[in-house]
Scaffold this motif. Structure first.
Motif, mmCIF file in Angstrom:
data_model
loop_
_atom_site.group_PDB
_atom_site.id
_atom_site.type_symbol
_atom_site.label_atom_id
_atom_site.label_comp_id
_atom_site.label_asym_id
_atom_site.label_seq_id
_atom_site.Cartn_x
_atom_site.Cartn_y
_atom_site.Cartn_z
ATOM 1 N N GLU A 1 0.844 -1.190 0.000
ATOM 2 C CA GLU A 1 0.000 0.000 0.000
ATOM 3 C C GLU A 1 0.881 1.242 0.000
ATOM 4 O O GLU A 1 1.906 1.289 0.681
ATOM 5 C CB GLU A 1 -0.905 0.002 1.230
ATOM 6 N N ASN A 2 0.504 2.242 -0.777
ATOM 7 C CA ASN A 2 1.318 3.454 -0.907
ATOM 8 C C ASN A 2 0.893 4.551 0.056
ATOM 9 O O ASN A 2 -0.264 4.616 0.480
ATOM 10 C CB ASN A 2 1.241 4.000 -2.340
ATOM 11 N N ILE A 3 1.833 5.425 0.386
ATOM 12 C CA ILE A 3 1.527 6.645 1.146
ATOM 13 C C ILE A 3 0.804 7.591 0.199
ATOM 14 O O ILE A 3 1.282 7.886 -0.891
ATOM 15 C CB ILE A 3 2.827 7.298 1.667
ATOM 16 N N LYS A 4 -0.354 8.094 0.623
ATOM 17 C CA LYS A 4 -1.207 8.846 -0.303
ATOM 18 C C LYS A 4 -1.305 10.340 0.011
ATOM 19 O O LYS A 4 -1.995 11.071 -0.695
ATOM 20 C CB LYS A 4 -2.606 8.245 -0.327
ATOM 21 N N SER A 5 -0.658 10.814 1.066
ATOM 22 C CA SER A 5 -0.735 12.236 1.395
ATOM 23 C C SER A 5 0.481 12.661 2.211
ATOM 24 O O SER A 5 1.190 11.821 2.776
ATOM 25 C CB SER A 5 -2.010 12.538 2.198
ATOM 26 N N LYS A 6 0.683 13.958 2.282
ATOM 27 C CA LYS A 6 1.798 14.494 3.064
ATOM 28 C C LYS A 6 1.574 14.205 4.547
ATOM 29 O O LYS A 6 2.528 13.927 5.296
ATOM 30 C CB LYS A 6 1.923 16.001 2.837
#
Length: 630
Positions: free
Chosen positions: A52-57
């Motif tokens: 799963e990817n990091i989607k926000s700062k």
């Protein structure tokens, strides 16, 4: 024969040396495992899986905090730019390598600059003033939250020694909490090794495929050793605890013993030719972006396609580190849509630093996707004696470009002049603008350039390009900050050395028609290139089924200068593969690690690693064990 005291002493020294070497290797191994364990613990404290990817700062900030970091907005903005949409687990590992946790000594040194009388305390009023007016300004409420904590505040003063102690404890507790969660959660514990899958090696979803007749099982796989290519079985101790593993050992000769395989270009003098230049640029996060091209062939013809690093060394004794960077081109056929590009071939024939391919292509449109493994184009820490001077004021008080800066700009011009005609058209200039500022120059702005700078046939000359940079310096009254932003984005360091870029040149020779090549994009490799790399390795590499797990196949493909391995997961579940290169010698991996792990999605394949010789003038041994972790 009896041993004398001297022989015994020599034997003891050898044993001690061997023991120390073994300990050093174990230490390096365990340090890497601990680092990736901590990475995974922090990542899985916020996200469900390392796929799963990091989607926000904000999410990036959370995972960094779980890893014991305290990122500032400046730090977050460095890794999460306006162009960022997601960050992978691999990106996160790269960030953690760069953003080390602050030590207590560093914190005390920073407070010591404020506490000029070395009392060990800072008045709240002074702290409030500094934190709300300097650097990354805090709000009054944020400062008050610090000064109200009784642990390190009393009588209107902050005891910064106690504050540092609390800061360090909190940082350690964040890491420890994440690790404890990893240990107690059985679902997470089975993923104990970090996935260090590079961005360019993302999983490629597979269609249902038939068994390949070339695939052999590890248990009955036998190869006749060849000169310069002997293979033996090996299983380091780190793989013994795994349920299944597979090994590959390849002995490679030094580059000086290689024979040229590519057809000599002087035999193609009568053929039609087209050329374009381009460049690989190394990003702060280690990602590589480059130009991508379309090739137009008006009719079927035999063609020869070559790529090599561009030699800009016009000054004797000048260093050109990028000339050792490996380059390749993947040729893909465009069908009804760009979403369905078909791999035709890639440049695997070699003549010194040039790689090429010769074959027949039908009429139509083809995509040319440049590629470098990243083994020799990566972030390196170099000590620069001092910052080069870019501009100076002459006796008349007017600003001028230094000789060194002019030489660098000429090399920049040579690199961005893609068609090599000695002029920059608007499209070429816009690739330069996109790389250095992220913006494009429109027709109206180009017309303004035409009025103010030297142009020929609506194209910017070398002198015009120089004057454009001098104008930028004048606009900032001699402040070179903006000029350095441009240079750094083009791969230069503060000594005006190009160390984080590799310009290259592509030549297309066609026997029966005039080929046309045009640069279309400047971007990272993308899934089309990833799929092409995987397919090329599967088609031409040696395949081995993992013993005890028929759904996992490791393909190994070698050329004279590189070895690439691809993992195929045919199962319905994701798998974690532990990769061990400890027994390799004189090898350089694009991973930058001897031991790591990759997570392969169900029904997909991905690049495990690319490996090249560290020293081309010496023999090198590739010894890699892929093990399935349960």
């Amino acid at each position: 024969m009896a041993s004398g005291p001297g022989n015994n002493a020599s034997l003891s020294v050898q044993k001690v040396t061997h023991t120390e070497s073994s300990r050093a290797k174990k230490s390096q191994h365990s340090e890497e495992e601990i680092f990736y364990m901590n990475c995974r613990a922090a990542y899985l404290a916020v996200l469900k899986s390392s796929l799963e990817n990091i989607k926000s700062k904000e999410q990036l900030c959370l995972v960094l905090q779980q890893a014991g970091r305290n990122p500032s907005q400046k730090t977050l903005n460095k890794y999460w730019t306006s162009q960022t949409t997601t960050l992978t687990f691999d990106d996160f590992c790269t960030i953690l390598k760069k953003e080390k946790t602050a030590t207590k000594t560093e914190l005390l040194r920073a407070f010591g600059k404020i506490d000029t009388d070395n009392s060990g305390y800072i008045l709240h009023d002074e702290l409030y003033k500094i934190l709300t007016t300097r650097g990354e300004k805090m709000t009054p409420d944020e400062v008050n939250a610090i000064t109200k904590l009784a642990d390190f505040n009393s009588s209107g003063k902050l005891d910064y020694n106690k504050f540092c102690d609390l800061y360090m404890r909190t940082s350690e507790q964040c890491c420890q909490t994440a690790l404890e969660k990893l240990e107690t959660d059985s679902r997470l514990r089975c993923q104990q090794f970090g996935s260090h899958a590079e961005t360019s090696s993302e999983g490629i979803t597979l269609p249902v495929s038939k068994p390949s007749p070339r695939v052999s099982r590890k248990t009955d796989h036998k190869l006749t050793p060849m000169k310069g290519d002997s293979r033996i079985s090996s299983r380091p101790s780190s793989a013994r605890s795994c349920k299944a593993s597979i090994s590959a050992t390849i002995s490679m000769s030094a580059s000086r013993n290689r024979n040229a395989k590519l057809i000599e270009l002087n035999t193609l003098k009568e053929w039609h030719c087209a050329q374009s230049k381009g460049c690989f640029y190394l990003e702060d996060d280690g990602e590589i972006i480059n130009h991508k091209y379309k090739l137009h062939l008006p009719q079927r013809s035999t063609v020869c396609i070559t790529v090599k690093p561009l030699n800009l060394c016009q000054v004797e004794g000048k260093s050109c580190p990028w000339l050792s960077v490996d380059t390749a081109l993947y040729v893909l056929k465009e069908n009804e849509s760009q979403e369905n590009l078909q791999l035709v071939s890639f440049t695997e024939q070699q003549n010194k630093e040039m790689f090429g391919w010769k074959g027949e292509l039908g009429s139509g449109v083809y995509w040319l996707l440049p590629f470098t493994t990243g083994c020799r184009l990566k972030k390196v820490k170099t000590q620069v004696a001092g910052e080069a001077k870019l501009v100076y004021r002459g006796e008349d008080g007017e600003l001028a470009l230094t000789k060194e800066f002019r030489a660098a700009l000429l090399d920049v011009f040579e690199t961005i002049d893609l068609d090599g005609n000695g002029l920059l058209n608007l499209e070429e200039y816009n690739f330069f603008e996109l790389r250095t500022s992220g913006e494009k120059c429109d027709e109206e702005a180009w017309a303004v350039c035409k009025e103010n700078f030297d142009m020929k046939k609506n194209e910017l000359t070398r002198q015009g390009f120089m004057d454009l940079n001098l104008m930028e310096a004048n606009d900032r009254e001699g402040d070179p900050s903006d000029l350095w932003v441009t240079l750094l984005s083009l791969g230069y360091n503060k000594a005006l050395e190009m160390i984080e870029a590799c310009p290259f040149v592509i030549d297309i020779y066609a026997e029966k028609c005039k080929p046309r090549i045009k640069a279309i994009y400047l971007e990272a490799g993308g899934w089309q290139l990833n799929r092409a790399i995987c397919k090329s390795v599967v088609n031409k590499g040696e395949a081995k089924v993992m013993d005890g797990c028929e759904d996992i196949i490791v393909y190994t493909y070698k050329t004279d200068i590189r070895i690439t391995s691809v993992i195929e997961n045919k199962s319905e579940n994701k798998v974690i593969i532990h990769v061990n290169n400890e027994q390799s010698k004189n090898c350089l991996s694009n991973r930058g690690l001897t031991v790591f792990a990759v997570e392969v999605a169900p029904k997909s394949m991905m690049v495990s690693q690319h490996v090249m010789p560290l020293n081309e003038q010496e023999e090198w041994l590739y010894n890699c064990v892929h093990s399935l972790l349960r």
